[in-house]
Design a protein around this motif. Sequence first.
Motif, PDB file in Angstrom:
ATOM      1  N   ALA A  69     -19.225  32.573 -18.450  1.00 33.26           N
ATOM      2  CA  ALA A  69     -19.284  31.408 -17.564  1.00 33.26           C
ATOM      3  C   ALA A  69     -19.472  30.126 -18.378  1.00 33.26           C
ATOM      4  O   ALA A  69     -18.860  29.097 -18.067  1.00 33.26           O
ATOM      5  N   ALA A  70     -20.275  30.188 -19.421  1.00 31.17           N
ATOM      6  CA  ALA A  70     -20.472  29.024 -20.281  1.00 31.17           C
ATOM      7  C   ALA A  70     -19.180  28.685 -21.018  1.00 31.17           C
ATOM      8  O   ALA A  70     -18.838  27.511 -21.193  1.00 31.17           O
ATOM      9  N   LYS A  71     -18.471  29.704 -21.471  1.00 32.28           N
ATOM     10  CA  LYS A  71     -17.192  29.480 -22.156  1.00 32.28           C
ATOM     11  C   LYS A  71     -16.179  28.811 -21.221  1.00 32.28           C
ATOM     12  O   LYS A  71     -15.382  27.979 -21.653  1.00 32.28           O
ATOM     13  N   ALA A  72     -16.247  29.162 -19.925  1.00 27.02           N
ATOM     14  CA  ALA A  72     -15.369  28.548 -18.925  1.00 27.02           C
ATOM     15  C   ALA A  72     -15.941  27.228 -18.418  1.00 27.02           C
ATOM     16  O   ALA A  72     -15.420  26.670 -17.456  1.00 27.02           O
ATOM     17  N   LYS A  73     -17.012  26.745 -19.059  1.00 27.61           N
ATOM     18  CA  LYS A  73     -17.667  25.482 -18.692  1.00 27.61           C
ATOM     19  C   LYS A  73     -18.142  25.493 -17.247  1.00 27.61           C
ATOM     20  O   LYS A  73     -18.120  24.470 -16.566  1.00 27.61           O
ATOM     21  N   SER A  75     -16.837  26.429 -14.664  1.00 28.62           N
ATOM     22  CA  SER A  75     -15.784  26.033 -13.737  1.00 28.62           C
ATOM     23  C   SER A  75     -14.798  27.195 -13.619  1.00 28.62           C
ATOM     24  O   SER A  75     -13.720  27.169 -14.219  1.00 28.62           O
ATOM     25  N   ALA A  76     -15.184  28.200 -12.867  1.00 28.47           N
ATOM     26  CA  ALA A  76     -14.369  29.412 -12.762  1.00 28.47           C
ATOM     27  C   ALA A  76     -13.015  29.139 -12.124  1.00 28.47           C
ATOM     28  O   ALA A  76     -12.032  29.803 -12.441  1.00 28.47           O
ATOM     29  N   GLY A  77     -12.940  28.169 -11.239  1.00 30.91           N
ATOM     30  CA  GLY A  77     -11.687  27.864 -10.563  1.00 30.91           C
ATOM     31  C   GLY A  77     -10.583  27.387 -11.500  1.00 30.91           C
ATOM     32  O   GLY A  77      -9.412  27.486 -11.178  1.00 30.91           O
ATOM     33  N   SER A  78     -10.961  26.886 -12.671  1.00 27.78           N
ATOM     34  CA  SER A  78      -9.958  26.426 -13.623  1.00 27.78           C
ATOM     35  C   SER A  78      -9.292  27.565 -14.380  1.00 27.78           C
ATOM     36  O   SER A  78      -8.180  27.422 -14.869  1.00 27.78           O
ATOM     37  N   TYR A  79      -9.988  28.703 -14.490  1.00 30.34           N
ATOM     38  CA  TYR A  79      -9.487  29.807 -15.310  1.00 30.34           C
ATOM     39  C   TYR A  79      -9.288  31.112 -14.539  1.00 30.34           C
ATOM     40  O   TYR A  79      -8.570  31.986 -14.992  1.00 30.34           O
ATOM     41  N   PHE A  80      -9.957  31.256 -13.402  1.00 30.74           N
ATOM     42  CA  PHE A  80      -9.906  32.494 -12.625  1.00 30.74           C
ATOM     43  C   PHE A  80      -9.752  32.166 -11.152  1.00 30.74           C
ATOM     44  O   PHE A  80      -9.969  31.040 -10.728  1.00 30.74           O
ATOM     45  N   ASP A  81      -9.426  33.180 -10.364  1.00 32.05           N
ATOM     46  CA  ASP A  81      -9.268  32.945  -8.932  1.00 32.05           C
ATOM     47  C   ASP A  81     -10.586  33.041  -8.171  1.00 32.05           C
ATOM     48  O   ASP A  81     -10.655  32.620  -7.028  1.00 32.05           O
ATOM     49  N   ASN A  84     -16.188  36.184  -9.010  1.00 28.19           N
ATOM     50  CA  ASN A  84     -16.358  37.627  -9.191  1.00 28.19           C
ATOM     51  C   ASN A  84     -15.660  38.141 -10.444  1.00 28.19           C
ATOM     52  O   ASN A  84     -16.078  39.133 -11.021  1.00 28.19           O
ATOM     53  N   ARG A  85     -14.591  37.481 -10.842  1.00 23.98           N
ATOM     54  CA  ARG A  85     -13.882  37.883 -12.065  1.00 23.98           C
ATOM     55  C   ARG A  85     -14.790  37.757 -13.273  1.00 23.98           C
ATOM     56  O   ARG A  85     -14.790  38.607 -14.158  1.00 23.98           O
ATOM     57  N   ILE A  86     -15.576  36.701 -13.334  1.00 24.53           N
ATOM     58  CA  ILE A  86     -16.466  36.492 -14.475  1.00 24.53           C
ATOM     59  C   ILE A  86     -17.718  37.352 -14.348  1.00 24.53           C
ATOM     60  O   ILE A  86     -18.165  37.963 -15.319  1.00 24.53           O
ATOM     61  N   LEU A  87     -18.288  37.409 -13.160  1.00 25.22           N
ATOM     62  CA  LEU A  87     -19.598  38.039 -12.992  1.00 25.22           C
ATOM     63  C   LEU A  87     -19.547  39.558 -12.894  1.00 25.22           C
ATOM     64  O   LEU A  87     -20.437  40.236 -13.417  1.00 25.22           O
ATOM     65  N   LEU A  88     -18.536  40.115 -12.253  1.00 25.71           N
ATOM     66  CA  LEU A  88     -18.569  41.544 -11.938  1.00 25.71           C
ATOM     67  C   LEU A  88     -17.449  42.380 -12.536  1.00 25.71           C
ATOM     68  O   LEU A  88     -17.609  43.589 -12.699  1.00 25.71           O
ATOM     69  N   ASP A  89     -16.331  41.772 -12.843  1.00 27.47           N
ATOM     70  CA  ASP A  89     -15.163  42.537 -13.254  1.00 27.47           C
ATOM     71  C   ASP A  89     -15.392  43.248 -14.589  1.00 27.47           C
ATOM     72  O   ASP A  89     -15.763  42.629 -15.575  1.00 27.47           O
ATOM     73  N   GLY A  90     -15.179  44.545 -14.618  1.00 30.56           N
ATOM     74  CA  GLY A  90     -15.266  45.321 -15.847  1.00 30.56           C
ATOM     75  C   GLY A  90     -16.640  45.847 -16.194  1.00 30.56           C
ATOM     76  O   GLY A  90     -16.806  46.499 -17.221  1.00 30.56           O
ATOM     77  N   ILE A  91     -17.649  45.600 -15.353  1.00 32.63           N
ATOM     78  CA  ILE A  91     -18.996  46.058 -15.689  1.00 32.63           C
ATOM     79  C   ILE A  91     -19.077  47.578 -15.637  1.00 32.63           C
ATOM     80  O   ILE A  91     -19.583  48.213 -16.559  1.00 32.63           O
ATOM     81  N   LEU A  92     -18.586  48.175 -14.578  1.00 32.67           N
ATOM     82  CA  LEU A  92     -18.665  49.638 -14.475  1.00 32.67           C
ATOM     83  C   LEU A  92     -17.667  50.327 -15.399  1.00 32.67           C
ATOM     84  O   LEU A  92     -17.891  51.456 -15.810  1.00 32.67           O
TER      85      LEU A  92
END
Length: 112
Positions: A69-73, A75-81, A84-92
């Motif tokens: 999230a820090a790398k995306a500043k 601003s998740a909307g600029s890089y992801f839809d 949830n993509r940043i916070l949860l995707d790929g954890i399991l």
Amino acid sequence: MATQDRSAASDLPAIINGENLQSNMKSINYSRTFLSIIGGVVAGIWGFTGLTGFVFYFMVMLAASLGLAAKAKFSAGSYFDSWNRILLDGILGGLMSFVLFWTFAYDFVHIF
């Protein structure tokens, strides 16, 4: 009239390039997999067992989410839809790699 045009334009949804989104998702998956492996080795070397190891894994994934999230500043909307993509995707998905390297490192250091 110019203010009406600007407000109407700001109501439009952001346009996301599919190739860029896919590239960003690959980066997230690679980083989570890498951190799962490193976290598993560290948990095994430190001798974590049981629930402590799983708590350590989720703390590593929380740190990874904050870093992404820090790398995306933040601003998740600029890089992801979505966030949830940043916070949860790929954890399991990384959990199996974590457990594999956790048990391997633990066995190597503490049993052999």
